[in-house]
Write an enzyme that holds these catalytic residues in place. Structure first.
Site, PDB file in Angstrom:
ATOM      1  N   SER A  99     -28.484 -70.667  42.102  1.00 43.85           N
ATOM      2  CA  SER A  99     -29.463 -70.287  43.114  1.00 43.85           C
ATOM      3  C   SER A  99     -29.721 -68.777  43.117  1.00 43.85           C
ATOM      4  O   SER A  99     -30.208 -68.224  42.142  1.00 43.85           O
ATOM      5  CB  SER A  99     -28.969 -70.769  44.481  1.00 43.85           C
ATOM      6  OG  SER A  99     -29.953 -70.632  45.467  1.00 43.85           O
ATOM      7  N   ASP A 239     -36.234 -67.774  44.828  1.00 46.07           N
ATOM      8  CA  ASP A 239     -34.899 -67.454  44.325  1.00 46.07           C
ATOM      9  C   ASP A 239     -34.746 -68.070  42.939  1.00 46.07           C
ATOM     10  O   ASP A 239     -35.703 -68.562  42.350  1.00 46.07           O
ATOM     11  CB  ASP A 239     -33.814 -67.925  45.289  1.00 46.07           C
ATOM     12  CG  ASP A 239     -33.792 -69.441  45.457  1.00 46.07           C
ATOM     13  OD1 ASP A 239     -34.815 -70.086  45.171  1.00 46.07           O
ATOM     14  OD2 ASP A 239     -32.747 -69.980  45.869  1.00 46.07           O
ATOM     15  N   ASP A 241     -33.539 -70.779  41.555  1.00 47.30           N
ATOM     16  CA  ASP A 241     -33.929 -72.158  41.249  1.00 47.30           C
ATOM     17  C   ASP A 241     -35.136 -72.614  42.064  1.00 47.30           C
ATOM     18  O   ASP A 241     -35.494 -73.783  42.059  1.00 47.30           O
ATOM     19  CB  ASP A 241     -32.758 -73.119  41.443  1.00 47.30           C
ATOM     20  CG  ASP A 241     -32.268 -73.180  42.887  1.00 47.30           C
ATOM     21  OD1 ASP A 241     -32.494 -72.213  43.634  1.00 47.30           O
ATOM     22  OD2 ASP A 241     -31.645 -74.187  43.265  1.00 47.30           O
ATOM     23  N   ASP A 243     -35.803 -73.117  45.203  1.00 42.42           N
ATOM     24  CA  ASP A 243     -35.785 -73.982  46.382  1.00 42.42           C
ATOM     25  C   ASP A 243     -35.919 -73.168  47.661  1.00 42.42           C
ATOM     26  O   ASP A 243     -35.959 -73.720  48.756  1.00 42.42           O
ATOM     27  CB  ASP A 243     -34.537 -74.877  46.423  1.00 42.42           C
ATOM     28  CG  ASP A 243     -33.229 -74.100  46.501  1.00 42.42           C
ATOM     29  OD1 ASP A 243     -33.256 -72.850  46.409  1.00 42.42           O
ATOM     30  OD2 ASP A 243     -32.174 -74.742  46.638  1.00 42.42           O
TER      31      ASP A 243
END
EC number: 5.4.2.10
Length: 447
Positions: A99, A239, A241, A243
């Site tokens: 992340s 960010d 990834d 999400d």
């Protein structure tokens, strides 16, 4: 939390806390577990970290060794894996990402067949096998051995799905995107271009070690500068990834997750689409958000920190909107997890439909100054539950009254205690945090 998996998967420094062998065993367990009933199929996505390729290979080897077929989405976002698993009947999905963490960390996120974060009882069984002998699970042989399949088509279908969610053309709107040199770089610009926006992109040249480095939603100042220099109408930062989403308005102000919840919550309420007139937040949401919700008659729930808990509350109570201050925003009608690009599209919808700038939409909310400090500790429960620490927390709470609050909690992903205070001034907030942090250090818990 277990021994290896926290609130957002198995995360650690690559080949230190999280090794290729760990990934191999996770893959072996998953392939064996689902393969007991039928031919197992698993979708895997990854972000742009150098170690993501190593973990992709290790997971694939473990899965195929126990008979599973692996569909490789390659570099993509966490919500895209969730979408593909849910809509294309995979047994489960795996996202390789840490992340917002620096490049040398990585993680393994497990997604169930409904596109949701994996159930805890399953994760408990995975952890048991990680500490067990390899041979406690059989290897597949002959034609039962699995295979890997390139599956770019799945990612493209997800992009097509995002485009269908936009109710308006983005034509003549100047949009800035900060892709954080992460997963969004393969998707975000293409989506916004297709919807007609004048798209300006930064931090979309990943090299394996620059993900989240001075960019993205955790370093929003890069996008603020870009929006102001280019005189853009709005900007979105993701960010690693993708999400999460943070926004920068037309004046260069940061629109965090709390403000996004307000803007979208009010819009859904006005259109009769805010199910049960409730928005789900976490205990980290700002007191200013709750005062703003009270003013417009929107109810709210508070969960523990983690989009996992936000979604569980939404699913249980049929709520439509929920999220975290950190930018995980969930629209349960369209997704089962936080989705940064989806959040961007929905914010664009509010702006275009209301014919108002983002700076105008967030104006009713007064965010209270917040101070958050992390203390690295040897034992999180001992530090948090210490009588003297609790006494200091109670004293701060009494001092703040209705004009602020204090929260002390254990991190779900790091060995730290987080102490947060909201107050009328930055100075008061920091003074109150330091009072509690100093007690933690004085009692010898800090390392």
């Amino acid at each position: 939390m277990g021994k290896y998996f926290g609130t957002d998967g198995f995360r650690g420094e690559a080949n230190v806390n999280l090794t290729a062998m760990h990934a191999f065993k996770v893959g072996r367990f998953i392939g064996w577990y689902y393969g007991r009933f039928h031919k197992c199929s698993v979708a895997i996505g990854k972000d742009t970290r150098r170690s993501s390729y190593m973990f992709e290979d290790a997971l694939s080897a473990g899965l195929t060794s126990t008979g599973a077929d692996v569909y490789l989405l390659h570099v993509t976002t966490t919500p895209s894996v969730s979408y593909i698993v849910k809509t294309e009947d995979f047994d489960c999905g795996i996202m390789i990402s840490a992340s917002h963490n620096p490049y040398y960390d990585n993680g393994i996120k497990l997604i169930n067949g409904k596109g949701e974060k994996m159930e805890q009882n399953f994760i408990d069984e995975v952890e048991k096998y990680i500490d067990a002998d390899f041979d406690s699970i059989p290897y597949a042989t002959m034609d039962k051995i699995g295979r890997t399949i390139d599956y770019f088509a799945g990612r493209n279908r997800y992009m097509g799905y995002l485009m269908t969610l936009a109710k308006n053309s983005f034509r003549n709107i100047k949009v800035g995107l900060d892709c954080s040199n992460g997963s969004a770089w393969t998707i975000a610009k293409s989506v916004f271009d297709a919807l007609g926006a004048d798209t300006y992109v930064i931090n979309n040249e990943p090299n394996g070690v620059n993900i989240n480095m001075g960019c993205g939603s955790t370093h929003i100042e890069a996008l603020q500068k870009f929006v102001k220099e280019k005189k853009l109408d709005i900007g979105f930062a993701y960010d690693g990834d993708a999400d999460r989403c943070f926004c920068v308005d037309d004046q260069g102000n940061v629109v965090n997750g709390d403000l996004i919840l307000y803007v979208c919550g009010v819009y859904l309420k006005q259109n009769g689409e805010l199910d049960n007139n409730t928005v789900v937040t976490t205990v980290m949401s700002n007191i200013g958000l709750y005062k703003a919700f009270d003013a417009v008659g929107i109810k709210y729930e508070k969960t523990a920190v983690g989009d996992k808990y936000v979604y569980e509350c939404m699913r249980k109570n049929d709520y439509r909107l929920g999220g975290e201050e950190s930018g995980h925003i969930i629209f349960s009608k369209y997704a089962t997890t936080g989705d940064g690009i989806l959040t961007s599209i929905k914010l664009m919808e509010v702006m275009i439909s209301s014919k108002r700038k983002m700076s105008e939409l967030i104006n009713p909310v007064t965010i209270y100054p917040q101070c958050l400090k992390n203390v690295k500790v040897a034992s999180k429960p001992e530090a948090r539950n210490d009588a003297d620490v609790q006494k200091a927390v109670d004293e701060v709470a009494q001092q703040l009254g209705n004009d602020g609050r204090i929260l002390i909690r254990e991190s779900g992903t790091e060995p730290v205690i987080r102490v947060m205070v909201e107050a009328k001034t930055d100075q008061l907030a920091e003074e109150c945090v330091d009072r509690v942090v100093n007690v933690i250090k004085k009692k010898g818990y800090a390392v």
